[in-house]
Design a protein around this motif. Structure first.
Motif, mmCIF file in Angstrom:
data_model
loop_
_atom_site.group_PDB
_atom_site.id
_atom_site.type_symbol
_atom_site.label_atom_id
_atom_site.label_comp_id
_atom_site.label_asym_id
_atom_site.label_seq_id
_atom_site.Cartn_x
_atom_site.Cartn_y
_atom_site.Cartn_z
ATOM 1 N N ILE A 1 -17.709 -33.533 79.210
ATOM 2 C CA ILE A 1 -16.951 -32.764 78.215
ATOM 3 C C ILE A 1 -16.786 -33.573 76.935
ATOM 4 C CG2 ILE A 1 -14.659 -31.796 77.690
ATOM 5 C CD1 ILE A 1 -14.499 -31.056 80.724
ATOM 6 N N ALA A 2 -16.432 -34.853 77.080
ATOM 7 C CA ALA A 2 -16.211 -35.704 75.916
ATOM 8 C C ALA A 2 -17.481 -35.887 75.092
ATOM 9 C CB ALA A 2 -15.646 -37.052 76.344
ATOM 10 N N VAL A 3 -18.632 -35.993 75.753
ATOM 11 C CA VAL A 3 -19.897 -36.122 75.015
ATOM 12 C C VAL A 3 -20.159 -34.846 74.203
ATOM 13 C CG1 VAL A 3 -22.416 -36.195 75.275
ATOM 14 C CG2 VAL A 3 -20.981 -37.827 76.499
ATOM 15 N N LEU A 4 -20.025 -33.699 74.838
ATOM 16 C CA LEU A 4 -20.297 -32.436 74.136
ATOM 17 C C LEU A 4 -19.305 -32.184 73.001
ATOM 18 C CD1 LEU A 4 -21.216 -30.175 77.186
ATOM 19 C CD2 LEU A 4 -22.764 -31.116 75.456
ATOM 20 N N VAL A 5 -18.026 -32.311 73.307
ATOM 21 C CA VAL A 5 -17.010 -32.067 72.280
ATOM 22 C C VAL A 5 -17.059 -33.158 71.203
ATOM 23 C CG1 VAL A 5 -14.522 -31.892 71.840
ATOM 24 C CG2 VAL A 5 -15.523 -30.729 73.805
ATOM 25 N N GLY A 6 -17.274 -34.404 71.632
ATOM 26 C CA GLY A 6 -17.363 -35.499 70.671
ATOM 27 C C GLY A 6 -18.513 -35.305 69.698
ATOM 28 N N PHE A 7 -19.665 -34.900 70.214
ATOM 29 C CA PHE A 7 -20.807 -34.630 69.336
ATOM 30 C C PHE A 7 -20.466 -33.496 68.369
ATOM 31 C CE2 PHE A 7 -24.848 -32.635 68.210
ATOM 32 C CZ PHE A 7 -25.551 -33.738 67.744
ATOM 33 N N GLY A 8 -19.787 -32.461 68.891
ATOM 34 C CA GLY A 8 -19.381 -31.351 68.033
ATOM 35 C C GLY A 8 -18.403 -31.789 66.943
ATOM 36 N N LEU A 9 -17.448 -32.634 67.299
ATOM 37 C CA LEU A 9 -16.494 -33.151 66.302
ATOM 38 C C LEU A 9 -17.211 -33.960 65.224
ATOM 39 C CD1 LEU A 9 -13.529 -34.494 68.493
ATOM 40 C CD2 LEU A 9 -13.367 -32.773 66.706
ATOM 41 N N TYR A 10 -18.054 -34.870 65.659
ATOM 42 C CA TYR A 10 -18.755 -35.757 64.734
ATOM 43 C C TYR A 10 -19.672 -34.957 63.799
ATOM 44 C CZ TYR A 10 -21.450 -39.853 63.236
ATOM 45 O OH TYR A 10 -22.050 -40.833 62.497
ATOM 46 N N GLN A 11 -20.530 -34.136 64.391
ATOM 47 C CA GLN A 11 -21.466 -33.360 63.570
ATOM 48 C C GLN A 11 -20.743 -32.288 62.757
ATOM 49 O OE1 GLN A 11 -24.542 -34.021 62.800
ATOM 50 N NE2 GLN A 11 -24.497 -35.778 64.155
ATOM 51 N N GLY A 12 -19.636 -31.767 63.297
ATOM 52 C CA GLY A 12 -18.844 -30.793 62.542
ATOM 53 C C GLY A 12 -18.300 -31.407 61.273
ATOM 54 N N LEU A 13 -17.815 -32.637 61.360
ATOM 55 C CA LEU A 13 -17.317 -33.339 60.182
ATOM 56 C C LEU A 13 -18.441 -33.545 59.170
ATOM 57 C CD1 LEU A 13 -14.885 -34.826 58.884
ATOM 58 C CD2 LEU A 13 -15.708 -36.891 60.018
ATOM 59 N N ILE A 14 -19.600 -33.941 59.660
ATOM 60 C CA ILE A 14 -20.762 -34.144 58.783
ATOM 61 C C ILE A 14 -21.167 -32.818 58.126
ATOM 62 C CG2 ILE A 14 -23.211 -34.822 58.715
ATOM 63 C CD1 ILE A 14 -21.282 -37.195 59.252
ATOM 64 N N LEU A 15 -21.207 -31.747 58.922
ATOM 65 C CA LEU A 15 -21.605 -30.445 58.367
ATOM 66 C C LEU A 15 -20.580 -29.912 57.371
ATOM 67 C CD1 LEU A 15 -23.188 -28.700 61.478
ATOM 68 C CD2 LEU A 15 -24.353 -29.436 59.399
ATOM 69 N N LEU A 16 -19.309 -30.218 57.578
ATOM 70 C CA LEU A 16 -18.286 -29.805 56.608
ATOM 71 C C LEU A 16 -18.481 -30.511 55.268
ATOM 72 C CD1 LEU A 16 -14.976 -29.634 58.689
ATOM 73 C CD2 LEU A 16 -16.145 -27.742 57.552
ATOM 74 N N ALA A 17 -18.836 -31.776 55.322
ATOM 75 C CA ALA A 17 -19.025 -32.554 54.097
ATOM 76 C C ALA A 17 -20.390 -32.306 53.470
ATOM 77 C CB ALA A 17 -18.865 -34.034 54.397
ATOM 78 N N TYR A 18 -21.331 -31.852 54.257
ATOM 79 C CA TYR A 18 -22.708 -31.728 53.802
ATOM 80 C C TYR A 18 -22.880 -30.923 52.516
ATOM 81 C CZ TYR A 18 -27.609 -30.729 53.575
ATOM 82 O OH TYR A 18 -28.879 -30.604 53.120
ATOM 83 N N PRO A 19 -22.272 -29.736 52.385
ATOM 84 C CA PRO A 19 -22.505 -28.976 51.151
ATOM 85 C C PRO A 19 -22.087 -29.736 49.883
ATOM 86 C CG PRO A 19 -21.471 -27.582 52.797
ATOM 87 C CD PRO A 19 -21.452 -28.982 53.333
ATOM 88 N N VAL A 20 -21.082 -30.570 49.990
ATOM 89 C CA VAL A 20 -20.606 -31.321 48.836
ATOM 90 C C VAL A 20 -21.444 -32.582 48.626
ATOM 91 C CG1 VAL A 20 -18.598 -32.547 47.896
ATOM 92 C CG2 VAL A 20 -18.271 -30.482 49.254
ATOM 93 N N MET A 21 -21.948 -33.147 49.723
ATOM 94 C CA MET A 21 -22.605 -34.446 49.675
ATOM 95 C C MET A 21 -24.129 -34.382 49.832
ATOM 96 S SD MET A 21 -19.996 -36.650 49.635
ATOM 97 C CE MET A 21 -20.826 -38.108 50.177
ATOM 98 N N ALA A 22 -24.733 -33.221 49.831
ATOM 99 C CA ALA A 22 -26.143 -33.047 50.207
ATOM 100 C C ALA A 22 -27.094 -34.014 49.504
ATOM 101 C CB ALA A 22 -26.583 -31.616 49.964
ATOM 102 N N ASP A 23 -26.956 -34.233 48.224
ATOM 103 C CA ASP A 23 -27.742 -35.219 47.492
ATOM 104 C C ASP A 23 -29.253 -35.070 47.722
ATOM 105 O OD1 ASP A 23 -27.819 -37.273 45.643
ATOM 106 O OD2 ASP A 23 -27.773 -38.844 47.174
ATOM 107 N N GLY A 24 -29.728 -33.824 47.752
ATOM 108 C CA GLY A 24 -31.154 -33.577 47.871
ATOM 109 C C GLY A 24 -31.699 -33.497 49.283
ATOM 110 N N HIS A 25 -30.906 -33.787 50.297
ATOM 111 C CA HIS A 25 -31.355 -33.702 51.681
ATOM 112 C C HIS A 25 -31.032 -32.320 52.239
ATOM 113 C CE1 HIS A 25 -30.959 -38.051 51.071
ATOM 114 N NE2 HIS A 25 -31.955 -38.139 51.925
#
Length: 165
Positions: free
Chosen positions: A128-152
């Motif tokens: 559970i921790a691996v699945l939810v942890g990955f979701g938390l981590y990538q969710g944070l990245i995806l939330l910031a992504y539109p602002v921080m995309a920088d061409g990627h």
């Protein structure tokens, strides 16, 4: 029928075994060494995996320390040896990765009661921790992504590939 005294004894012996491992300097140093070594082998250290393992296997304080040290080594290697650009964007991504790592440690170290009594519960909590942890981590990245995309570019397919790795 379940014997409550036997269940209580099993839970106490499991907790005693976990505490012995969690306080082990050898386990702490091993996780830290593996996390550090992974920076040499792979540019993108699996911070979520090390955060989950630390959160589940170590005491909360040690887990935060180990995960933070692994992240610091990752950033030092990235900026020092791999030549990451010294830009605000790069430092912000690094900080987001650190924040995500600490969020995963906080979640994994929660250890609900079912994970504190048997190895089966412990392994279930690990999954559970691996699945939810990955979701938390990538969710944070995806939330910031539109602002921080920088061409990627980043989409669901990339997130799935990251999870598989």
């Amino acid at each position: 029928m379940f014997d409550s005294a036997k269940i209580s004894t099993l839970a106490q012996s499991f907790e005693s075994a976990w505490r012995s491992l969690a306080l082990s300097r050898l386990l702490t140093v091993t996780i830290l060494a593996l996390g550090t070594a992974s920076n040499v082998l792979y540019a993108h250290t699996p911070l979520v995996a090390f955060a989950v393992i630390s959160g589940i296997a170590l005491t909360r304080r040690r887990a935060f320390s180990v995960a933070l040290l692994i992240w610091l080594v990752n950033q030092s290697v990235g900026f020092g040896l791999r030549g990451y650009p010294l830009t605000t964007t790069a430092f912000t991504w690094g900080a987001l990765m650190g924040l995500g790592t600490l969020l995963v440690v906080a979640f994994a170290s929660w250890r609900p009661s079912f994970a504190q009594t048997t190895w089966l519960g412990h392994w279930l909590w690990l999954a559970i921790a691996v699945l939810v942890g990955f979701g938390l981590y990538q969710g944070l990245i995806l939330l910031a992504y539109p602002v921080m995309a920088d061409g990627h570019w980043m989409d669901g397919a990339i997130v799935v590939k990251l999870f598989v790795k």
